[in-house]
Write a protein that holds these residues in place. Structure first.
Motif: not given
Length: 224
Positions: A103, A107, A142, A160, A163-164, A166-167, A223
């Motif tokens: 990961h 990144l 992710y 970007d 992140w949304y 994955s949440i 994002l």
């Protein structure tokens, strides 16, 4: 040597002195040591009735090793320290170390893209290890998988929006657990203690999770 660290022979003489009923002061005089040295040695290694010279010596050697400062690490590339810190944070949060390494490598890629072959080469691990890691990351939101039709290979991408996603994936899983708890409470009965416990947990998790999903939607534009 008087005044230096106690040797294994010194500790054997301490044990002999204790067995003979000698005072700390007398043992210290015979070893040419301060009385406080003998008292501290005995008290931290079992006391007068439990002092064992071999065990005391091993324990002291182990303590010395723990207290020895680690040698300075060779300077690595500028991003090396940042990379290691992010990996350790991910591992402490519960992510497998290999998955965290994959990961973080994605990144820190300039375009956030790597093939499986690139990950294998860069991380010096087996293709199977990379496959397990990226499957976990894709399922958790992710990373996304893109297909290169010309070269018949997968490309793994982190952007970007990851992140949304994955949440939201994590939130939906928690929401399922919350509703399962609520259903379990109804099955057990609202008057039973275990039913009440599950009902409270379900209500709490559902409310917090819905708030999290609403917040993620509200701030998603950051994002873009």
């Amino acid at each position: 040597m008087p005044g230096g660290r106690l040797t294994q022979q010194d500790r054997q003489r301490i044990a002999t002195g204790l067995a003979d009923g000698l005072s700390y002061a007398e043992i210290a005089r015979r070893l040419e040591r301060p009385t406080s040295t003998i008292s501290r040695e005995v008290s931290r290694n079992g006391g007068p009735g439990g002092y064992r010279p071999q065990q005391a010596h091993r324990a002291t050697v182990q303590r010395a090793r723990r207290d020895t400062p680690a040698p300075p690490r060779a300077a690595g590339p500028p991003g090396g320290a940042v990379e290691e810190e992010i990996i350790e944070l991910a591992v402490r949060s519960g992510m497998p170390r290999m998955t965290a390494r994959v990961h973080v490598d994605l990144l820190l890629a300039e375009d956030g893209r790597r093939t499986a072959a690139e990950l294998t080469r860069r991380l010096k691990v087996s293709p199977a290890s990379v496959s397990v890691a990226v499957n976990f990351l894709v399922q958790a939101g992710y990373v996304r998988r893109e297909r290169d039709p010309r070269r018949r290979r997968d490309i793994y991408v982190v952007d970007d929006e990851a992140w949304y996603h994955s949440i939201m994936i994590s939130a939906r899983q928690t929401l399922e657990a919350a509703r399962a708890a609520t259903a379990g409470a109804e099955t057990l009965g609202p008057d039973r203690p275990e039913g009440q416990r599950l009902a409270r947990a379900g209500a709490f998790l559902e409310r917090v999770t819905l708030d999290m999903m609403e917040s993620a939607d509200r701030w998603r534009a950051l994002l873009a």
